[in-house]
Scaffold this active site. Structure first.
Site, PDB file in Angstrom:
ATOM      1  CD1 TRP A 258      -1.801  -2.381   1.796  1.00 58.73           C
ATOM      2  CD2 TRP A 258      -2.842  -1.519   0.012  1.00 58.73           C
ATOM      3  NE1 TRP A 258      -2.689  -3.321   1.331  1.00 58.73           N
ATOM      4  CE2 TRP A 258      -3.343  -2.829   0.241  1.00 58.73           C
ATOM      5  CE3 TRP A 258      -3.337  -0.786  -1.059  1.00 58.73           C
ATOM      6  CZ2 TRP A 258      -4.322  -3.394  -0.570  1.00 58.73           C
ATOM      7  CZ3 TRP A 258      -4.319  -1.359  -1.872  1.00 58.73           C
ATOM      8  CH2 TRP A 258      -4.800  -2.655  -1.615  1.00 58.73           C
TER       9      TRP A 258
ATOM     10  CG  ASP B 269      -3.575   4.172   3.858  1.00 57.32           C
ATOM     11  OD1 ASP B 269      -4.670   4.059   4.446  1.00 57.32           O
ATOM     12  OD2 ASP B 269      -3.235   3.430   2.906  1.00 57.32           O
TER      13      ASP B 269
ATOM     14  CE  LYS C 150      -8.762  -2.445   4.684  1.00 57.07           C
ATOM     15  NZ  LYS C 150      -8.439  -3.763   4.162  1.00 57.07           N
TER      16      LYS C 150
END
Lengths: 357, 357
Positions: free
Chosen positions: B101, B168, B192
C-alpha cells in the site's frame, strides 16, 4: 406504505431490488455473511461484478470494442477523468453547453486542455437543445449531456460527427433505445436508472485509449488499468455494484430497454398531456426537446405553487419541487417509477385545478 | 447462522448495524422510501452526513483546525489526491515504505513531484516497521501507512517530525487511542473499522491546504471544495455514509476508541499467545511491530496448511488464508469481530495441534 417518489436522483428503485438487497444485508446467498462483509476478491462478488458488467453490455448491445466499468466517484469524477485520458494539453475538445452539468464538465476539461463550446442554450435559460452547430474536425472529442435534469431537456437525436462522441448519460441511461455504438465513451452515475448512489458506469472504447502523451495519468485515473483489472483495480463500491446488478437484472426481466421505453413514453405522454391541457400549468421547455425523464413546469399564478406543493404532499407525492435554477416543479419519471404514480400525479393536478376553477 | 469472519476487508460489521440498515433499505425512518431512494440534499440525509462527520471528530478528539470529509474513491484515490493537493511539482515528499500500500501511494506521488523513500523494510519482506530514518526538513510532508494488512505490521509509535504528517489509516483507524492531532491529514477507506466499501474518510487540517501553485487542481479533487460544500460537492455515496454513521454510533455506544482498544488488545493477546506457544505455528513479524488488526503466521510444515484451512472451514471460520505475497494465514480482528470468534480460532489451532501430535 410507499410514497409516490418523483425524486430527481437518488430516486425510486424497484421494490423487488430493495427486498432482495434487504435480505442480502443480513445474509448474502446463504454465506452466513452480509453482502457488506464479503471479500470483494471472492468468487461470489466477482460473479456480481461480472454479471453487472455483462448486463450493461447486453442491454445496450455494445460492440466488442467497448469495455464496461463500474467505478467510484460519480459522474463528477468523470468530468475530470474523461479529459485527463482523452485530451492532450495542446488540443481542443468540443462541448455542447446544455446547463449546469455540461458546465461542470467544461470547467474540469479546461484544467487539462482547450475547450470549444460549440453551442449553448444558456441565453434562453437552457429551455431547448441547440441543434445548429459545427464541430471542428480536429476536436479531440465532442461531449454532450444527453438529458438535463435541472431544465427538463433531452437530446432526441445523436449528433453526426467523425470525432469521438462522449456522453454524460447519468439521467437517461437505460431509459430508451439508442445506437450506443455511435459513441466512444458513455458514463453515468448509476443513482437514477441503474441503481443507488455510489457507483459510476463507464462504457469506453478500448481503441480511443492510450493516445495522450502530454501528461502522466495517475494509476487510479487511467481507464486502461481498470480494464486490465476487471473493474477491480481497488476495492470497488461493493454494495452499489450489487444494487446495480439487481436493477439491471430487473430491467432485463421487464423486457430490456425497448420494453421500458414503451412504459416511459406512456408515462411522459400522460403527464405532458395534462401539463398542456390543464389551464393552471405550463411547461418550461420547447416541446420537441422535452425530457421523458424529468418534466419541468410552472404555474401561471406562481403564488399558487406553494399551495399545490402542500396539496401534493398530502397525497404522498414526494420530490416534485423544481430546482432553484428553474423554479416551479420537476417531476422525475425514471424507469422504476410505476405508471400508477404518474396517474396519481395527474389526478392531483386535475383535482387541484377543478378546486380552483 | 453467522460465521466467524476474519476477512481482511471488506470485513465483519456489528449485527445491530446490519439489522438497522436492512430495515432502512425498505423504509428509512418512516419516510415511505428506502435509504437508497431519498434525495441527498434532504434534511434526513444531511443529518446522517453531519452525524457521521461529527462522530469522527468526537471519537478521534480532533482539534478545530481539522475538517472531516466522506468522499468517493477509496484510499487508492487518496494516494493521488494527497500529492495533488500538497506536493509542488518541484518539491519532495518523504514516504516510508512498509509494503504494497505504501508503494502504491509512492507511485502516485511521483506523478506530481519528487519522492524521497526515507526508509523501507522491503529487504526483509516487510516483516517490521523501520525505525531509524531521517526526514529531510524541507520535505512537503511525511507519509506513513499505520497498519499493513498484507504483512501484519503496525506502527506502535508516531514519527516525531516538524513536517506535516500524513497517514493512510485504512486498516487500523478507530481501533486504538492515538494523538491524532499530531497528524495533518489522515485518510481511510471505511470498509474495515468504520463501515462498508464505498466511502473514504479524510480528516485534513485546513491550514495545510491551498499552498500548491504549480498545477491546477480539478474541482472534484480539491479538498477545499469538499469542505466548502459540507462533504456534498457531488452526490455522496449515500448508503456507505449511512453505514459509517451507524458503525460510528455503535462504536460510541461501546465506549469509544479507549473501550474498543481494550477489547482489541485482549483479542490480539489471545491469538498471538497461541501462535507463540503452539508448536505448529509461527508468527512472521518482528514481535514489537505486530499488528493488532491482522495477525500473519505460517506453519512449520507448509504442507499442513491446506489441511488446516479445510479444518477451519468446517468450524465456520472464514477469511484466514494469507495474502499471496506473505503466504500462510492472516487473521484479521477488526473492531466488530467478537472476542468469541478469536476464542473459536484459538480452539481450532489447539485442537488441530493435538490431533497432529
Amino acid at each position: 406504505m410507499k410514497v409516490h417518489n418523483f425524486n430527481a436522483g437518488p430516486s425510486v428503485l424497484p421494490n423487488e431490488v430493495l427486498y432482495k438487497a434487504s435480505k442480502a444485508l443480513i445474509d448474502f446467498e446463504g454465506s452466513g455473511m452480509s453482502i457488506l462483509e464479503i471479500g470483494h476478491r471472492t468468487e461470489p462478488f466477482i460473479a456480481v461484478m461480472d454479471e453487472a458488467r455483462n448486463l450493461v453490455r447486453e442491454l445496450m448491445q455494445l460492440d466488442d470494442d467497448f469495455e464496461v466499468l463500474f467505478l467510484h466517484g460519480g459522474a463528477t469524477t468523470q468530468f475530470m477523468q474523461v479529459p485527463m485520458n482523452l485530451l492532450e494539453s495542446s488540443e481542443t475538445a468540443a462541448y455542447v453547453d446544455t446547463g449546469v452539468w455540461s458546465n461542470k464538465a467544461i470547467k474540469e476539461a479546461k484544467v487539462f486542455g482547450y475547450v470549444d463550446v460549440v453551442a449553448s442554450s444558456k441565453e434562453s435559460n437552457y429551455n431547448h437543445i441547440p441543434k445548429q452547430f459545427t464541430i471542428p474536425p480536429q476536436a479531440s472529442y465532442l461531449h454532450i449531456t444527453t438529458n438535463n435534469t435541472i431544465y427538463g431537456t433531452q437530446w432526441h437525436m445523436t449528433p453526426v460527427t467523425d470525432v469521438p462522441l462522449v456522453a454524460d448519460m447519468s439521467s437517461d441511461i437505460m431509459s430508451r433505445s439508442m445506437d450506443f455504438n455511435k459513441y466512444s465513451l458513455i458514463y453515468a452515475g448509476v443513482q437514477k436508472n441503474m441503481g443507488a448512489a455510489g457507483a459510476t458506469m463507464v462504457a469506453v472504447r478500448k481503441s480511443i485509449l492510450g493516445k495522450v502523451s502530454s501528461r502522466k495519468i495517475p494509476g487510479i485515473m487511467d481507464y486502461r488499468n481498470h480494464i486490465e483489472n476487471g473493474s477491480m483495480l481497488n476495492t470497488p463500491p461493493v454494495f452499489a455494484v450489487y444494487i446495480s446488478m439487481l436493477t439491471l437484472r430487473w430491467l432485463k426481466e421487464q423486457g430490456g430497454i425497448p420494453a421500458i421505453e414503451k412504459i416511459n413514453d406512456k408515462k411522459a405522454a400522460l403527464l405532458y398531456d395534462e401539463i398542456d391541457h390543464n389551464p393552471l400549468f405550463r411547461g418550461t421547455v420547447v416541446k420537441e426537446d422535452r425530457s421523458k425523464m424529468n418534466a419541468c413546469f410552472i404555474m401561471d399564478k406562481p403564488e399558487m405553487e406553494e399551495e399545490f406543493l402542500k396539496f401534493c404532499k398530502k397525497e404522498d407525492i414526494v420530490g416534485i419541487k423544481g430546482h432553484r435554477l428553474s423554479g416551479g416543479f420537476r417531476v422525475s419519471m425514471y424507469n422504476a417509477l410505476p405508471y400508477e404514480s404518474v396517474e396519481v400525479m395527474v389526478e392531483a393536478m386535475k383535482y387541484f385545478s377543478l378546486k380552483k376553477a
